[in-house]
Design a protein around this motif. Structure first.
Motif, PDB file in Angstrom:
ATOM      1  N   GLU A 158      11.451  -0.243  -6.738  1.00 17.85           N
ATOM      2  CA  GLU A 158      10.121   0.291  -7.035  1.00 17.85           C
ATOM      3  C   GLU A 158       9.137  -0.011  -5.907  1.00 17.85           C
ATOM      4  O   GLU A 158       8.348   0.851  -5.499  1.00 17.85           O
ATOM      5  CB  GLU A 158       9.608  -0.304  -8.346  1.00 17.85           C
ATOM      6  CG  GLU A 158      10.342   0.196  -9.577  1.00 17.85           C
ATOM      7  CD  GLU A 158       9.914  -0.525 -10.847  1.00 17.85           C
ATOM      8  OE1 GLU A 158       9.122  -1.495 -10.731  1.00 17.85           O
ATOM      9  OE2 GLU A 158      10.365  -0.138 -11.936  1.00 17.85           O
ATOM     10  N   THR A 159       9.182  -1.230  -5.392  1.00 17.89           N
ATOM     11  CA  THR A 159       8.227  -1.627  -4.365  1.00 17.89           C
ATOM     12  C   THR A 159       8.526  -0.948  -3.034  1.00 17.89           C
ATOM     13  O   THR A 159       7.606  -0.465  -2.357  1.00 17.89           O
ATOM     14  CB  THR A 159       8.256  -3.162  -4.192  1.00 17.89           C
ATOM     15  OG1 THR A 159       8.097  -3.781  -5.468  1.00 17.89           O
ATOM     16  CG2 THR A 159       7.136  -3.624  -3.281  1.00 17.89           C
ATOM     17  N   GLN A 176       6.865   9.545   0.368  1.00 21.18           N
ATOM     18  CA  GLN A 176       8.143   8.861   0.412  1.00 21.18           C
ATOM     19  C   GLN A 176       9.151   9.731   1.155  1.00 21.18           C
ATOM     20  O   GLN A 176       9.191  10.950   0.987  1.00 21.18           O
ATOM     21  CB  GLN A 176       8.663   8.569  -0.997  1.00 21.18           C
ATOM     22  CG  GLN A 176       9.955   7.757  -0.981  1.00 21.18           C
ATOM     23  CD  GLN A 176      10.522   7.522  -2.371  1.00 21.18           C
ATOM     24  OE1 GLN A 176      10.049   8.093  -3.353  1.00 21.18           O
ATOM     25  NE2 GLN A 176      11.550   6.686  -2.460  1.00 21.18           N
ATOM     26  N   ALA A 218      10.126   1.866  -2.595  1.00 18.04           N
ATOM     27  CA  ALA A 218       9.845   3.299  -2.741  1.00 18.04           C
ATOM     28  C   ALA A 218       8.361   3.568  -2.567  1.00 18.04           C
ATOM     29  O   ALA A 218       7.954   4.562  -1.943  1.00 18.04           O
ATOM     30  CB  ALA A 218      10.324   3.794  -4.102  1.00 18.04           C
ATOM     31  N   LYS A 219       7.530   2.676  -3.090  1.00 14.95           N
ATOM     32  CA  LYS A 219       6.090   2.818  -2.939  1.00 14.95           C
ATOM     33  C   LYS A 219       5.689   2.753  -1.473  1.00 14.95           C
ATOM     34  O   LYS A 219       4.727   3.415  -1.050  1.00 14.95           O
ATOM     35  CB  LYS A 219       5.379   1.721  -3.735  1.00 14.95           C
ATOM     36  CG  LYS A 219       3.864   1.835  -3.754  1.00 14.95           C
ATOM     37  CD  LYS A 219       3.258   0.746  -4.614  1.00 14.95           C
ATOM     38  CE  LYS A 219       1.734   0.839  -4.609  1.00 14.95           C
ATOM     39  NZ  LYS A 219       1.106  -0.234  -5.434  1.00 14.95           N
ATOM     40  N   ALA A 220       6.445   1.969  -0.687  1.00 16.15           N
ATOM     41  CA  ALA A 220       6.166   1.851   0.749  1.00 16.15           C
ATOM     42  C   ALA A 220       6.666   3.060   1.534  1.00 16.15           C
ATOM     43  O   ALA A 220       6.437   3.148   2.738  1.00 16.15           O
ATOM     44  CB  ALA A 220       6.800   0.578   1.297  1.00 16.15           C
ATOM     45  N   ARG A 275       0.853  -1.181   0.000  1.00 10.90           N
ATOM     46  CA  ARG A 275       0.000   0.000   0.000  1.00 10.90           C
ATOM     47  C   ARG A 275       0.891   1.234   0.000  1.00 10.90           C
ATOM     48  O   ARG A 275       1.790   1.366   0.832  1.00 10.90           O
ATOM     49  CB  ARG A 275      -0.897  -0.001   1.233  1.00 10.90           C
ATOM     50  CG  ARG A 275      -1.832   1.209   1.304  1.00 10.90           C
ATOM     51  CD  ARG A 275      -2.788   1.089   2.461  1.00 10.90           C
ATOM     52  NE  ARG A 275      -3.666  -0.062   2.273  1.00 10.90           N
ATOM     53  CZ  ARG A 275      -4.572  -0.452   3.180  1.00 10.90           C
ATOM     54  NH1 ARG A 275      -4.694   0.200   4.316  1.00 10.90           N
ATOM     55  NH2 ARG A 275      -5.336  -1.494   2.942  1.00 10.90           N
ATOM     56  N   ALA A 276       0.646   2.127  -0.944  1.00  8.71           N
ATOM     57  CA  ALA A 276       1.506   3.291  -1.087  1.00  8.71           C
ATOM     58  C   ALA A 276       1.515   4.147   0.170  1.00  8.71           C
ATOM     59  O   ALA A 276       0.475   4.374   0.794  1.00  8.71           O
ATOM     60  CB  ALA A 276       1.059   4.131  -2.275  1.00  8.71           C
ATOM     61  N   GLY A 312      12.811   5.202  -8.168  1.00  8.90           N
ATOM     62  CA  GLY A 312      12.448   5.718  -6.855  1.00  8.90           C
ATOM     63  C   GLY A 312      13.583   5.869  -5.873  1.00  8.90           C
ATOM     64  O   GLY A 312      13.367   6.341  -4.749  1.00  8.90           O
TER      65      GLY A 312
END
Length: 301
Positions: free
Chosen positions: A105-106, A26, A108-110, A21-22, A131
Motif C-alpha cells: 500500500e505504501t 502510479q 504503491a502510493k509512492a 507523499r502520493a 495496489g
C-alpha cells in the motif's frame, strides 16, 4: 522521515510506516521500458530469506528499502512475504498478508509498480486490491487452483515460474531426461490450466525457475538455452540473483561464496541474459544490474 502514528485501539506503533507523499501517477505495466531488459528489485519482507532474511522484516525497513530501489531505477518492486529457500517453513496466508499488504500500500502510493511474489490466490487478490499490478507465482506445477480465475478476472500480468514440489521437497525432484525439454513441457501444462481458466497469452510471463527443483548443471543448461523458450511466445523473466549455483561457481578452498559475495556474478548473468533478449531480470542489487542491462542494450544497438 515522519512516521504514521498508531491507529487508535491497536496499541503502540512499534514499527510505523513512513509517511509517503502520493505520486502524481502510479507506474503501470504499459509504462515499462521497451528498449532494454526490465529490472525487478527483490524485496523480501521475511525473517528467513536466504539472502537478506530479517533485514526488511519490519514494515518501515521494507518500505525504506523499496523506496531506495524505486528511486534507484527499479522498474518493478517484487514484494514477497514467504521465503522459498530450500527447507523453508510454509507461512500461513494470513501471516503472509500481514507482512506484505502494508508495504505494498505504501509503495504503491509512492508510485511504484509492484509485483506480489506469492503462491496463494487469496494473498494475490488482496495485494492487487492494495495496489500491486503483477502476480509473480513460484508455485510451479502445484499452482493454487483458484489462481487462474483470479488472474483472468483481474486481467493482470502473471509470472508462471517452473518448479516442482515445495521448499521442503523440491531438491529431491530435480531429475530430468532433458532439463530444457522437460521444463518447457511442464510450463505448457501449467499454461493450459491458465488458458482453461480464461487467462490470455499476453498476460503470461515465463520464468524457467532457476534453483527450483534444479541442480547447478540444470541451471547452467537452462541459461545456455534461453533461445529455446522463444517457442512459448511469452516474455521471459530470469532470476539468478545471489543463488546457490553462483556461490558454488565462486567457491574458494571448497567453500561456496556466501550470498552477499555473489553480486558480481549476478551482474554477469544479467548482462548475458539481456544480450540474449530476455524481457526481465529479478535482482537484489538494482543499481549494478540496471547498469548491466543498459550496457547490453547499447551494445546491441
Amino acid at each position: 522521515m515522519d512516521s504514521l502514528a498508531a491507529t487508535p485501539g491497536t496499541g503502540p506503533a512499534t514499527s510505523p510506516l513512513p509517511v509517503i507523499r502520493a505520486a502524481r501517477k502510479q507506474r503501470t505495466f504499459e509504462d515499462l521500458p521497451t528498449d532494454r531488459t526490465v529490472v525487478l528489485g527483490v524485496l523480501n519482507v521475511t525473517p528467513d530469506s536466504f539472502s537478506d532474511g530479517g533485514r526488511f522484516a519490519r514494515p518501515d525497513d521494507a518500505v525504506a528499502a523499496g523506496l531506495r530501489m524505486l528511486y534507484g531505477g527499479a522498474d518493478i518492486i517484487d514484494v514477497g512475504g514467504e521465503s522459498t529457500r530450500p527447507n523453508a517453513v510454509p507461512v500461513d496466508p494470513a501471516e503472509e498478508q500481514k507482512r506484505v499488504l502494508p508495504v505494498i500500500e505504501t509503495l504503491a502510493k509512492a508510485g511504484a509498480l509492484i509485483s506480489i511474489d506469492t503462491m496463494n490466490a487469496s494473498t494475490a487478490a488482496l495485494a492487487l486490491d492494495a495496489g500491486a499490478g503483477i502476480v509473480n507465482d513460484v508455485s510451479g506445477t502445484d499452482m493454487d487452483p483458484d489462481m487462474p480465475a483470479l488472474i483472468a478476472e483481474r486481467g493482470v500480468p502473471y509470472v508462471l515460474m517452473h518448479g516442482r514440489g515445495d521448499a521442503r521437497t523440491m531438491s529431491g525432484l530435480a531429475e530430468y531426461k532433458d532439463v530444457v525439454e522437460d521444463v518447457l513441457a511442464e510450463i505448457m501444462e501449467v499454461r493450459d490450466r491458465l488458458y482453461n481458466g480464461g487467462v490470455s497469452p499476453e498476460q503470461i510471463i515465463v520464468d524457467p525457475g532457476l534453483g527450483f527443483a534444479k541442480t547447478e548443471e540444470h541451471n547452467w543448461a537452462l541459461l545456455r538455452s534461453l533461445d529455446r523458450f522463444d517457442v512459448l511466445g511469452h516474455r521471459l523473466l530470469i532470476g539468478t540473483s545471489r543463488k546457490r549455483f553462483l556461490g558454488t561457481l565462486l567457491s574458494t578452498s571448497g567453500k561456496a561464496a556466501p550470498p552477499e559475495e555473489r553480486d558480481s556474478a549476478t551482474v554477469a548473468t544479467t548482462a548475458l541474459a539481456a544480450a540474449a533478449g530476455v524481457w526481465g531480470v529479478r535482482v537484489h542489487d538494482v543499481a549494478a544490474n540496471l547498469d548491466a542491462v543498459k550496457v547490453s542494450a547499447a551494445w546491441n544497438g
